[in-house]
Design an enzyme around this catalytic site. Structure first.
Site, PDB file in Angstrom:
ATOM      1  N   ASP A  79       0.835  -1.106  -0.144  1.00 46.62           N
ATOM      2  CA  ASP A  79       0.064  -0.223   0.134  1.00 46.62           C
ATOM      3  C   ASP A  79       0.890   1.229   0.086  1.00 46.62           C
ATOM      4  OD1 ASP A  79      -3.015   0.989   0.341  1.00 46.62           O
ATOM      5  OD2 ASP A  79      -1.825   2.130   1.598  1.00 46.62           O
TER       6      ASP A  79
HETATM    7  N1  LIG Z   1       3.291   3.628 -12.517  1.00 47.87           N
HETATM    8  C1  LIG Z   1       3.270   4.292 -11.309  1.00 47.87           C
HETATM    9  N2  LIG Z   1       2.446   4.162 -10.369  1.00 47.87           N
HETATM   10  C2  LIG Z   1       2.582   4.698  -9.176  1.00 47.87           C
HETATM   11  C3  LIG Z   1       3.772   5.923  -8.955  1.00 47.87           C
HETATM   12  N3  LIG Z   1       3.307   6.419  -7.675  1.00 47.87           N
HETATM   13  C4  LIG Z   1       2.304   5.677  -7.197  1.00 47.87           C
HETATM   14  N4  LIG Z   1       1.720   4.858  -8.195  1.00 47.87           N
HETATM   15  C5  LIG Z   1       0.848   3.631  -7.895  1.00 47.87           C
HETATM   16  O1  LIG Z   1      -0.241   4.380  -7.114  1.00 47.87           O
HETATM   17  C6  LIG Z   1      -1.022   3.295  -6.499  1.00 47.87           C
HETATM   18  C7  LIG Z   1      -1.264   3.487  -5.075  1.00 47.87           C
HETATM   19  O2  LIG Z   1      -2.634   2.985  -4.714  1.00 47.87           O
HETATM   20  P1  LIG Z   1      -2.450   1.857  -3.756  1.00 47.87           P
HETATM   21  O3  LIG Z   1      -3.991   1.825  -2.901  1.00 47.87           O
HETATM   22  O4  LIG Z   1      -1.377   1.598  -2.977  1.00 47.87           O
HETATM   23  O5  LIG Z   1      -2.593   0.357  -4.702  1.00 47.87           O
HETATM   24  P2  LIG Z   1      -3.616   0.049  -5.793  1.00 47.87           P
HETATM   25  O6  LIG Z   1      -3.245   0.818  -7.270  1.00 47.87           O
HETATM   26  O7  LIG Z   1      -4.984   0.652  -5.316  1.00 47.87           O
HETATM   27  O8  LIG Z   1      -3.619  -1.501  -5.706  1.00 47.87           O
HETATM   28  P3  LIG Z   1      -3.795  -2.219  -4.580  1.00 47.87           P
HETATM   29  O9  LIG Z   1      -2.518  -2.889  -4.178  1.00 47.87           O
HETATM   30  O10 LIG Z   1      -4.595  -3.693  -5.174  1.00 47.87           O
HETATM   31  O11 LIG Z   1      -4.325  -1.678  -3.474  1.00 47.87           O
HETATM   32  C8  LIG Z   1      -0.021   1.871  -6.647  1.00 47.87           C
HETATM   33  O12 LIG Z   1      -0.653   1.128  -7.863  1.00 47.87           O
HETATM   34  C9  LIG Z   1       1.389   2.486  -6.926  1.00 47.87           C
HETATM   35  O13 LIG Z   1       2.117   1.627  -7.900  1.00 47.87           O
HETATM   36  C10 LIG Z   1       4.534   6.012  -9.958  1.00 47.87           C
HETATM   37  O14 LIG Z   1       5.278   7.031 -10.087  1.00 47.87           O
HETATM   38  N5  LIG Z   1       4.426   5.382 -11.339  1.00 47.87           N
END
Ligand SMILES: Nc1nc2c(ncn2[C@@H]2O[C@H](COP(=O)(O)OP(=O)(O)OP(=O)(O)O)[C@@H](O)[C@H]2O)c(=O)[nH]1
Length: 202
Positions: A79
């Protein structure tokens, strides 16, 4: 090339495209089973106040949720939370929200907190949390409009409405911290655990 040596591949409890790409690029075999949890309810129940604690609790909750469905399998939950002063931001729901978030972050430094939890049969095998600090340029409204036009829906998939490895880099004047932490998966710390516990060649 280090490979996941156990009999069964790791389970990644995440729908995050980039998290899967990071593990695959590192030569790790894994299966994806996204965890569908009520993040706000988990935070409320845990009574966490700050962004870093929230990331840690949520990573564990995602890993636990999936580990309960795959007995004997190691499950990685992740997360990421974003904090800027007293402000906490989540993934924007639409382009207007992304624009509003980026206007709130421009010219300021925000923190990304990325947490991991590896769980098997309800036991926490590994956890870590890493923080990166990113300083956005004080870009113009015109630039912001052009950025969002180019980024499109990709801006909605990241907690900060940017992909650092893509055109999001144009938003920044300074980045402090580990690249993989920013993308949402502190890989170096995870690989250290895997080597120390014989999951990959050391
Ligand atoms: N490609 C990319 N993704 C980013 C970056 N910064 C943040 N993220 C993404 O932002 C999202 C943060 O939300 P989370 O709630 O942690 O994860 P999610 O995408 O909802 O996916 P889950 O793990 O299933 O909860 C993650 O998928 C991170 O990989 C970046 O600089 N590049």
């Amino acid at each position: 090339m280090p490979l996941w040596l156990s009999r069964q591949p790791l389970v990644l409890a995440s729908k995050s495209d980039i998290r899967g790409k990071i593990l695959a690029a590192a030569g790790l075999r894994f299966e994806i089973r996204p965890a569908h949890i009520d993040e706000r309810a988990v935070e409320a129940e845990a009574g966490v106040s700050d962004a870093a604690a929230a990331a840690r609790v949520l990573a564990r909750a995602k890993a636990d949720a999936i580990a309960a469905t795959v007995p004997g399998r190691p499950v990685l939950g992740a997360d990421q939370t974003l904090a800027c002063g007293d402000m906490r931001l989540s993934k924007p729901v639409d382009a207007a929200a992304a624009a509003e978030q980026l206007r709130a972050l421009r010219g300021r430094t925000h923190e990304l907190h990325s947490a991991l939890a590896l769980v098997r049969d309800g036991t926490l095998l590994f956890s870590c949390i890493e923080t990166a600090r990113l300083t956005m340029r004080d870009f113009s409204d015109r630039f912001l409009e052009e950025y969002l036009d180019m980024a499109g829906n990709a801006a909605l998939t990241s907690v900060g409405a940017y992909q650092l490895e893509g055109i999001g880099i144009h938003l920044f004047e300074k980045v402090e911290g580990d690249y993989f932490t920013i993308l949402g998966l502190p890989l170096l710390q995870f690989l250290e655990y895997l080597r120390e516990h014989g999951f990959v060649d050391g």
